[in-house]
Design an enzyme around this catalytic site. Structure first.
Site, PDB file in Angstrom:
ATOM      1  N   LYS A 177     -21.487  24.411  34.366  1.00  0.00           N
ATOM      2  CA  LYS A 177     -21.882  24.977  33.071  1.00  0.00           C
ATOM      3  C   LYS A 177     -21.957  26.502  33.151  1.00  0.00           C
ATOM      4  O   LYS A 177     -21.544  27.205  32.214  1.00  0.00           O
ATOM      5  CB  LYS A 177     -23.231  24.398  32.634  1.00  0.00           C
ATOM      6  CG  LYS A 177     -23.734  24.932  31.286  1.00  0.00           C
ATOM      7  CD  LYS A 177     -22.829  24.536  30.140  1.00  0.00           C
ATOM      8  CE  LYS A 177     -23.235  25.202  28.825  1.00  0.00           C
ATOM      9  NZ  LYS A 177     -24.580  24.837  28.359  1.00  0.00           N
ATOM     10  N   THR A 222     -29.586  23.706  29.891  1.00  0.00           N
ATOM     11  CA  THR A 222     -28.970  24.616  30.850  1.00  0.00           C
ATOM     12  C   THR A 222     -30.086  25.404  31.522  1.00  0.00           C
ATOM     13  O   THR A 222     -30.697  26.286  30.915  1.00  0.00           O
ATOM     14  CB  THR A 222     -27.984  25.570  30.155  1.00  0.00           C
ATOM     15  OG1 THR A 222     -26.980  24.801  29.496  1.00  0.00           O
ATOM     16  CG2 THR A 222     -27.320  26.495  31.172  1.00  0.00           C
ATOM     17  N   LYS A 253     -30.279  34.331  28.214  1.00  0.00           N
ATOM     18  CA  LYS A 253     -30.881  33.535  29.293  1.00  0.00           C
ATOM     19  C   LYS A 253     -29.811  32.993  30.214  1.00  0.00           C
ATOM     20  O   LYS A 253     -29.931  33.055  31.449  1.00  0.00           O
ATOM     21  CB  LYS A 253     -31.713  32.406  28.683  1.00  0.00           C
ATOM     22  CG  LYS A 253     -32.351  31.445  29.676  1.00  0.00           C
ATOM     23  CD  LYS A 253     -31.513  30.192  29.923  1.00  0.00           C
ATOM     24  CE  LYS A 253     -31.328  29.381  28.663  1.00  0.00           C
ATOM     25  NZ  LYS A 253     -30.575  28.113  28.930  1.00  0.00           N
TER      26      LYS A 253
END
Length: 265
Positions: free
Chosen positions: A153, A87, A221
């Site tokens: 995502k 990701t 993150k």
């Protein structure tokens, strides 16, 4: 197939084991070599370039865009398909994509990876990758444009982060009001307000048990990637701040349900 696997952490290692179990020839690399050696049956290499030499599929499963860029620096694909499964967000995807590139971040945590039950959010020309994807989970076809997987995502992660922060604040509220937080979970279970994830993460918070399935520092993150993608949405910035506070309290490597500890410091 001959598969190069760059990144054998909490997600990459079980993925590698499932690839080996499916009969693929796995060539693994990780910055910490011992983690790559934990993938039984894989051939371990000292550099990404060595792992990728002769590969049909190159899989990257690393922490962020910078880690992917560093690992792929100097790697010659030589006709291999690059399945980028980390990701890393849209900007890094656009910057790093080259060759026959498949954008395929995964949905699911370590238990799903161990069970071969990840959801692969695939965009781009991924047909050659199907034997690899089938070994680690189920594939959702998001179309021919790489980057769509990353965007989806982030949408899915926003929901997970918002739900987890909501549960964290509810548990904290119960504690401060002198209400047993387990009763909250019991009362909502089975009803319209219930979500199995709430019980899973809420139990972690109540028991202060944070064995990582997805670490708090990696969740933050992702929160920052969402904030960069949609700067006008205030909730994710608040969540990121709460995560930063819990990380500062020493919970960065714990499961991201440890965000609740931001309210206990």
């Amino acid at each position: 197939m001959r598969v190069a696997l760059l990144g054998t952490g909490l997600m990459g290692a079980p993925m590698g084991r499932n690839l080996v179990a499916a009969g693929h020839e796995v060539h693994a690399w990780n910055r910490t070599r011992a983690r790559a050696e934990s993938v039984e049956g894989a051939i371990v290499h000292d550099t990404p370039a060595e792992a990728c030499a002769g590969a049909e599929i190159v899989v990257t499963m690393l922490s962020d865009g910078d880690a992917v860029a560093q690992a792929m620096d100097g790697v010659e694909l030589d006709g291999a398909v690059w399945a980028q499964m980390s990701t890393i967000g849209s900007e890094a995807t656009e910057r790093l994509a080259r060759g026959e590139f498949v954008d395929a971040p995964v949905l699911g945590s370590t238990p799903a990876a161990e069970q071969g039950a990840l959801t692969i959010l695939a965009s781009g020309p991924f047909e050659r990758c199907r034997p690899v994807f089938d070994a680690v989970g189920k594939t959702i076809d998001l179309g021919p444009e790489p980057g769509t997987g990353q965007r989806m995502k982030l949408v899915l992660n926003h929901w997970v982060l918002a739900l987890t922060e909501g549960v964290a604040e509810t548990v904290l509220l119960a504690e401060r009001l002198g209400v047993e937080p387990r009763r909250f979970l019991e009362i909502i279970e089975g009803g319209a307000m219930f979500a199995p994830y709430a019980k899973l993460k809420g139990t972690n918070m109540i028991e202060r048990s944070y064995e990582p399935t997805f670490s708090l520092k990696l969740a933050r993150k992702d929160a920052e990637l969402i904030a960069e993608a949609a700067a006008d949405l205030p909730l994710v910035r608040l969540i990121s701040e709460r995560m930063a506070a819990a990380i500062a309290a020493g919970h960065g490597d714990d499961d991201f349900s440890a965000v609740v500890e931001a309210g206990r410091t």
